[in-house]
Design an enzyme around this catalytic site. Sequence first.
Site, PDB file in Angstrom:
ATOM      1  N   ASP A  53     -61.849  47.343   9.766  1.00 31.59           N
ATOM      2  CA  ASP A  53     -61.486  46.524  10.855  1.00 31.59           C
ATOM      3  C   ASP A  53     -59.968  46.693  10.921  1.00 31.59           C
ATOM      4  O   ASP A  53     -59.132  46.036  10.266  1.00 31.59           O
ATOM      5  CB  ASP A  53     -61.850  45.283  10.428  1.00 31.59           C
ATOM      6  CG  ASP A  53     -61.493  44.126  11.774  1.00 31.59           C
ATOM      7  OD1 ASP A  53     -60.596  44.568  12.507  1.00 31.59           O
ATOM      8  OD2 ASP A  53     -62.064  42.976  11.686  1.00 31.59           O
ATOM      9  N   TYR A 150     -57.895  39.890  28.415  1.00 36.78           N
ATOM     10  CA  TYR A 150     -57.808  41.355  27.870  1.00 36.78           C
ATOM     11  C   TYR A 150     -56.554  42.277  28.769  1.00 36.78           C
ATOM     12  O   TYR A 150     -55.839  42.946  27.852  1.00 36.78           O
ATOM     13  CB  TYR A 150     -59.082  41.787  28.615  1.00 36.78           C
ATOM     14  CG  TYR A 150     -59.182  43.444  28.691  1.00 36.78           C
ATOM     15  CD1 TYR A 150     -59.349  44.177  27.401  1.00 36.78           C
ATOM     16  CD2 TYR A 150     -59.189  44.538  29.805  1.00 36.78           C
ATOM     17  CE1 TYR A 150     -59.326  45.495  27.305  1.00 36.78           C
ATOM     18  CE2 TYR A 150     -59.239  45.597  29.778  1.00 36.78           C
ATOM     19  CZ  TYR A 150     -59.494  46.195  28.410  1.00 36.78           C
ATOM     20  OH  TYR A 150     -59.504  47.518  28.298  1.00 36.78           O
ATOM     21  N   ALA A 152     -53.589  41.082  29.246  1.00 35.98           N
ATOM     22  CA  ALA A 152     -52.354  40.680  28.797  1.00 35.98           C
ATOM     23  C   ALA A 152     -52.282  41.287  27.310  1.00 35.98           C
ATOM     24  O   ALA A 152     -51.273  41.834  26.930  1.00 35.98           O
ATOM     25  CB  ALA A 152     -52.145  39.156  28.411  1.00 35.98           C
ATOM     26  N   ILE A 183     -64.043  53.619  33.459  1.00 30.22           N
ATOM     27  CA  ILE A 183     -64.776  54.679  32.712  1.00 30.22           C
ATOM     28  C   ILE A 183     -66.114  54.468  32.360  1.00 30.22           C
ATOM     29  O   ILE A 183     -66.441  53.579  31.681  1.00 30.22           O
ATOM     30  CB  ILE A 183     -63.804  54.945  31.595  1.00 30.22           C
ATOM     31  CG1 ILE A 183     -62.177  55.218  31.793  1.00 30.22           C
ATOM     32  CG2 ILE A 183     -64.326  56.328  30.757  1.00 30.22           C
ATOM     33  CD1 ILE A 183     -61.828  56.561  32.827  1.00 30.22           C
TER      34      ILE A 183
HETATM   35  N1  LIG Z   1     -64.296  52.032  29.560  1.00 29.58           N
HETATM   36  C1  LIG Z   1     -63.481  51.727  30.397  1.00 29.58           C
HETATM   37  O1  LIG Z   1     -63.690  51.582  31.584  1.00 29.58           O
HETATM   38  C2  LIG Z   1     -62.057  51.350  29.862  1.00 29.58           C
HETATM   39  C3  LIG Z   1     -60.942  51.139  31.070  1.00 29.58           C
HETATM   40  C4  LIG Z   1     -59.744  51.035  30.433  1.00 29.58           C
HETATM   41  C5  LIG Z   1     -59.362  50.889  29.145  1.00 29.58           C
HETATM   42  N2  LIG Z   1     -60.501  51.139  28.177  1.00 29.58           N
HETATM   43  C6  LIG Z   1     -59.840  51.312  26.783  1.00 29.58           C
HETATM   44  O2  LIG Z   1     -60.094  52.330  26.167  1.00 29.58           O
HETATM   45  C7  LIG Z   1     -60.468  52.217  24.765  1.00 29.58           C
HETATM   46  C8  LIG Z   1     -61.772  52.800  24.677  1.00 29.58           C
HETATM   47  O3  LIG Z   1     -62.844  52.107  25.127  1.00 29.58           O
HETATM   48  P1  LIG Z   1     -64.266  52.770  25.221  1.00 29.58           P
HETATM   49  O4  LIG Z   1     -64.472  52.465  26.797  1.00 29.58           O
HETATM   50  O5  LIG Z   1     -64.433  53.937  24.849  1.00 29.58           O
HETATM   51  O6  LIG Z   1     -65.342  51.662  24.471  1.00 29.58           O
HETATM   52  P2  LIG Z   1     -66.096  51.642  23.207  1.00 29.58           P
HETATM   53  O7  LIG Z   1     -66.977  52.694  23.430  1.00 29.58           O
HETATM   54  O8  LIG Z   1     -66.703  50.253  23.328  1.00 29.58           O
HETATM   55  O9  LIG Z   1     -64.969  52.132  22.273  1.00 29.58           O
HETATM   56  C9  LIG Z   1     -64.122  51.102  21.726  1.00 29.58           C
HETATM   57  C10 LIG Z   1     -64.277  51.529  19.963  1.00 29.58           C
HETATM   58  O10 LIG Z   1     -63.288  50.507  19.472  1.00 29.58           O
HETATM   59  C11 LIG Z   1     -63.685  50.092  18.130  1.00 29.58           C
HETATM   60  N3  LIG Z   1     -63.192  48.998  17.564  1.00 29.58           N
HETATM   61  C12 LIG Z   1     -63.264  47.856  18.457  1.00 29.58           C
HETATM   62  N4  LIG Z   1     -62.665  46.739  17.484  1.00 29.58           N
HETATM   63  C13 LIG Z   1     -62.322  47.433  16.376  1.00 29.58           C
HETATM   64  C14 LIG Z   1     -61.644  47.050  15.218  1.00 29.58           C
HETATM   65  N5  LIG Z   1     -61.201  45.697  15.278  1.00 29.58           N
HETATM   66  N6  LIG Z   1     -61.278  48.026  14.252  1.00 29.58           N
HETATM   67  C15 LIG Z   1     -61.589  49.121  14.370  1.00 29.58           C
HETATM   68  N7  LIG Z   1     -62.148  49.816  15.576  1.00 29.58           N
HETATM   69  C16 LIG Z   1     -62.564  48.992  16.563  1.00 29.58           C
HETATM   70  C17 LIG Z   1     -65.234  50.134  18.162  1.00 29.58           C
HETATM   71  O11 LIG Z   1     -66.242  50.613  17.215  1.00 29.58           O
HETATM   72  P3  LIG Z   1     -66.575  49.306  16.259  1.00 29.58           P
HETATM   73  O12 LIG Z   1     -67.396  48.268  16.930  1.00 29.58           O
HETATM   74  O13 LIG Z   1     -67.453  50.016  15.499  1.00 29.58           O
HETATM   75  O14 LIG Z   1     -65.350  48.956  15.360  1.00 29.58           O
HETATM   76  C18 LIG Z   1     -65.553  51.328  19.514  1.00 29.58           C
HETATM   77  O15 LIG Z   1     -65.778  52.737  18.693  1.00 29.58           O
HETATM   78  C19 LIG Z   1     -60.436  50.805  24.558  1.00 29.58           C
HETATM   79  O16 LIG Z   1     -59.270  50.204  23.998  1.00 29.58           O
HETATM   80  C20 LIG Z   1     -60.603  49.840  25.983  1.00 29.58           C
HETATM   81  O17 LIG Z   1     -60.281  49.026  26.279  1.00 29.58           O
HETATM   82  C21 LIG Z   1     -61.748  51.301  28.521  1.00 29.58           C
END
Ligand SMILES: NC(=O)c1ccc[n+]([C@@H]2O[C@H](COP(=O)([O-])OP(=O)(O)OC[C@H]3O[C@@H](n4cnc5c(N)ncnc54)[C@H](OP(=O)(O)O)[C@@H]3O)[C@@H](O)[C@H]2O)c1
Length: 246
Positions: A53, A150, A152, A183
């Site tokens: 974490d 989110y 911020a 995405i």
């Molecule tokens: N998808 C979109 O539309 C979008 C748009 C803009 C920005 N983003 C950003 O892009 C990044 C990736 O997002 P994604 O869309 O690929 O979503 P995702 O599939 O939910 O990926 C997020 C990852 O972060 C890990 N995680 C969360 N909290 C954690 C913690 N405390 N310690 C370690 N690992 C942690 C999760 O794994 P565990 O739960 O196993 O820890 C998960 O693998 C994020 O920062 C998100 O805010 C996404």
Amino acid sequence: MARNVVISGGGTGIGLAAARVFAAGGDRVLLLGRRAEVLEKAEVPGALTYAADLADPEDVRGVAAFVERELGAVDVLVHSAGGSGLLEPEAPEGDALAAVAHTWNVNFRLNTLTAVLLTEALKPRLAEPGGRVLFLSSIAAYRGSGSGAYAASKAGLHPYAHDLARELGPRGITVNVVAPGYIEDTEFFGDAMAEDRRDRLIGETSNGRAGTPGDVAETLHWLASPGAGHITSQIIQVNGGAERGR
Ligand SMILES: NC(=O)c1ccc[n+]([C@@H]2O[C@H](COP(=O)([O-])OP(=O)(O)OC[C@H]3O[C@@H](n4cnc5c(N)ncnc54)[C@H](OP(=O)(O)O)[C@@H]3O)[C@@H](O)[C@H]2O)c1
């Protein structure tokens, strides 16, 4: 030469896509996330995994020790861990102000603290010259996200990246931020994305489509390339023009 690439949130979504792109280029990848079983199932050739974490200083100390033992130097550090808090435990019901505090704390821990703690712990290990630090922000940092929490928590990464770029620049390390729009095919929205919301988000783009994890992964890979060595302290938006709207 193979580089050592550390990717937080590397077991799913954008982080996993990035891991596959770096691994395909011959780099050695370490995937970080909280769920060991998700990391182990990720199909990334030659990847190491470590469950932690990243909002917990003790866990992050464990990552730093593992990196020291297994990799030595870190050439590329990608911070993809984060989310909107949708998948985190909910606030206890009945106290509106406590619920607000809960939402803001959850988002700060998920998006800001995870990236800052991991960066600070691995800073001494960043390769010099040539190291790369890459943060994941969001279109929300520019225009809000509903509750503001989110957005911020992502916007807070921008000044941190600027300060870090100034600090690490003399060591030949660049620091940049990639800010995606919508995405799909990640865990970000949980199981359910309402069709009308999806249509609205796609409708905001100039190119009429959702982003893919691969779109963001390729941008991260490019920013980590030697050719991007003079790009630092920048925020690159990957959103099909959606920030400008229709
Ligand atoms: N998808 C979109 O539309 C979008 C748009 C803009 C920005 N983003 C950003 O892009 C990044 C990736 O997002 P994604 O869309 O690929 O979503 P995702 O599939 O939910 O990926 C997020 C990852 O972060 C890990 N995680 C969360 N909290 C954690 C913690 N405390 N310690 C370690 N690992 C942690 C999760 O794994 P565990 O739960 O196993 O820890 C998960 O693998 C994020 O920062 C998100 O805010 C996404």
